[in-house]
Write a protein that holds these residues in place. Sequence first.
Motif, PDB file in Angstrom:
ATOM      1  N   UNK A  24       0.633  -1.264   0.115  1.00 37.71           N
ATOM      2  CA  UNK A  24       0.021  -0.152  -0.131  1.00 37.71           C
ATOM      3  C   UNK A  24       0.842   1.359  -0.051  1.00 37.71           C
ATOM      4  N   UNK A  25       2.187   1.137   0.525  1.00 35.69           N
ATOM      5  CA  UNK A  25       3.066   2.255   0.732  1.00 35.69           C
ATOM      6  C   UNK A  25       3.990   2.172  -0.266  1.00 35.69           C
ATOM      7  N   UNK A  26       3.767   1.572  -1.427  1.00 32.35           N
ATOM      8  CA  UNK A  26       4.779   1.519  -2.614  1.00 32.35           C
ATOM      9  C   UNK A  26       4.685   2.459  -3.501  1.00 32.35           C
ATOM     10  N   UNK A  27       5.740   2.648  -4.472  1.00 31.61           N
ATOM     11  CA  UNK A  27       5.535   3.562  -5.414  1.00 31.61           C
ATOM     12  C   UNK A  27       4.634   3.520  -6.353  1.00 31.61           C
ATOM     13  N   UNK A  28       4.236   2.119  -6.603  1.00 32.40           N
ATOM     14  CA  UNK A  28       3.248   1.647  -7.547  1.00 32.40           C
ATOM     15  C   UNK A  28       1.788   2.170  -7.196  1.00 32.40           C
ATOM     16  N   UNK A  29       1.649   1.892  -5.901  1.00 25.32           N
ATOM     17  CA  UNK A  29       0.403   2.280  -5.376  1.00 25.32           C
ATOM     18  C   UNK A  29       0.147   3.788  -5.096  1.00 25.32           C
ATOM     19  N   UNK A  30       1.348   4.374  -4.614  1.00 22.18           N
ATOM     20  CA  UNK A  30       1.256   5.767  -4.423  1.00 22.18           C
ATOM     21  C   UNK A  30       1.110   6.556  -5.758  1.00 22.18           C
ATOM     22  N   UNK A  31       1.663   6.106  -6.871  1.00 24.29           N
ATOM     23  CA  UNK A  31       1.593   6.533  -8.097  1.00 24.29           C
ATOM     24  C   UNK A  31       0.103   6.460  -8.620  1.00 24.29           C
ATOM     25  N   UNK A  32      -0.463   5.438  -8.503  1.00 25.22           N
ATOM     26  CA  UNK A  32      -1.953   5.101  -9.052  1.00 25.22           C
ATOM     27  C   UNK A  32      -2.742   5.844  -8.236  1.00 25.22           C
ATOM     28  N   UNK A  33      -2.906   6.057  -7.034  1.00 27.23           N
ATOM     29  CA  UNK A  33      -3.660   7.033  -6.229  1.00 27.23           C
ATOM     30  C   UNK A  33      -3.545   8.523  -6.587  1.00 27.23           C
ATOM     31  N   UNK A  34      -2.297   8.899  -6.371  1.00 25.47           N
ATOM     32  CA  UNK A  34      -2.228  10.234  -7.004  1.00 25.47           C
ATOM     33  C   UNK A  34      -2.323  10.725  -8.134  1.00 25.47           C
ATOM     34  N   UNK A  35      -2.042   9.919  -9.108  1.00 31.40           N
ATOM     35  CA  UNK A  35      -2.117  10.444 -10.597  1.00 31.40           C
ATOM     36  C   UNK A  35      -3.765  10.367 -10.861  1.00 31.40           C
ATOM     37  N   UNK A  36      -4.238   9.533 -10.422  1.00 29.11           N
ATOM     38  CA  UNK A  36      -5.666   9.400 -10.588  1.00 29.11           C
ATOM     39  C   UNK A  36      -6.554  10.510 -10.054  1.00 29.11           C
ATOM     40  N   UNK A  37      -6.031  11.129  -9.030  1.00 31.30           N
ATOM     41  CA  UNK A  37      -6.720  12.584  -8.580  1.00 31.30           C
ATOM     42  C   UNK A  37      -6.084  13.644  -9.432  1.00 31.30           C
ATOM     43  N   UNK A  38      -4.570  13.580  -9.579  1.00 33.56           N
ATOM     44  CA  UNK A  38      -4.388  14.507 -10.685  1.00 33.56           C
ATOM     45  C   UNK A  38      -4.945  14.595 -12.004  1.00 33.56           C
ATOM     46  N   UNK A  39      -5.146  13.475 -12.647  1.00 29.46           N
ATOM     47  CA  UNK A  39      -6.017  13.504 -13.981  1.00 29.46           C
ATOM     48  C   UNK A  39      -7.310  13.631 -13.923  1.00 29.46           C
ATOM     49  N   UNK A  40      -8.056  13.659 -12.643  1.00 30.81           N
ATOM     50  CA  UNK A  40      -9.537  14.085 -12.725  1.00 30.81           C
ATOM     51  C   UNK A  40      -9.560  15.565 -12.909  1.00 30.81           C
ATOM     52  N   UNK A  41      -8.488  16.088 -12.243  1.00 29.58           N
ATOM     53  CA  UNK A  41      -8.587  17.582 -12.351  1.00 29.58           C
ATOM     54  C   UNK A  41      -8.513  18.065 -13.768  1.00 29.58           C
ATOM     55  N   UNK A  42      -7.750  17.601 -14.478  1.00 27.09           N
ATOM     56  CA  UNK A  42      -7.380  17.655 -15.822  1.00 27.09           C
ATOM     57  C   UNK A  42      -8.634  17.576 -16.760  1.00 27.09           C
ATOM     58  N   UNK A  43      -9.311  16.470 -16.725  1.00 26.95           N
ATOM     59  CA  UNK A  43     -10.444  16.061 -16.980  1.00 26.95           C
ATOM     60  C   UNK A  43     -11.491  17.175 -16.842  1.00 26.95           C
TER      61      UNK A  43
END
Length: 213
Positions: free
Chosen positions: A39-58
């Motif tokens: 849960x604290x890996x780069x893979x999970x962190x990136x997926x969570x954070x970039x999902x939020x980041x992408x939502x604002x771009x949309x």
Amino acid sequence: MTRTQWASVTAVVLALLFAGAATVASAGPEPSAQTAPAADSADAGFARDMSVHHQQAVEMSFIVRDRTKDEEVRRLAYDIANTQANQRGMMLGWLDMWGLPKVAPGVEPMAWMGMPSHGPSHSGGGSHSGGLMPGMATAARMDQLRAASGRQAEVLYLRLMTEHHKGGVHMAQGCVDKCRPGVERDLAQGMVDAQESEILLMADLLKKRGAKP
């Protein structure tokens, strides 16, 4: 082929390629506790954070689509919204497949990069609890975009999205450097390539409107 057309084609092709790769990956056996990232890996962190980041771009892209009649900007906004909505769906799907939460209470954005976010976004003053991720627009800037129209909306959108993409490239490069080899890291590299191309395109569109990035 113009730069606008080339950026659009590149974004669509990358989205299709990674959607296909994600489909193949998800068709395999259910990941076990040993194969799923922590849960604290780069893979999970990136997926969570970039999902939020992408939502604002949309969200920004849908706003400007309704605030201008300029076909170049509307086409760019549509391409960004479509591509990033698809990528967001893939990342949220991976979190589900890994059995990991989409939200990690108490975890600062960017902690997986070793640089938690505190304070204002790059796109204007203000912050919220936990801070804004690089390039994300504040609520005040989003309200300005909603209130603008015509050339004013185009210029504001292009400036906000340029900063948003720069932040996105920074985050995606973090995954390229830290995530496990595989589909997610490949997607992150595709984001770097496509968004850097779109930053150049948006600089051209701002120049055509007599504005600076």
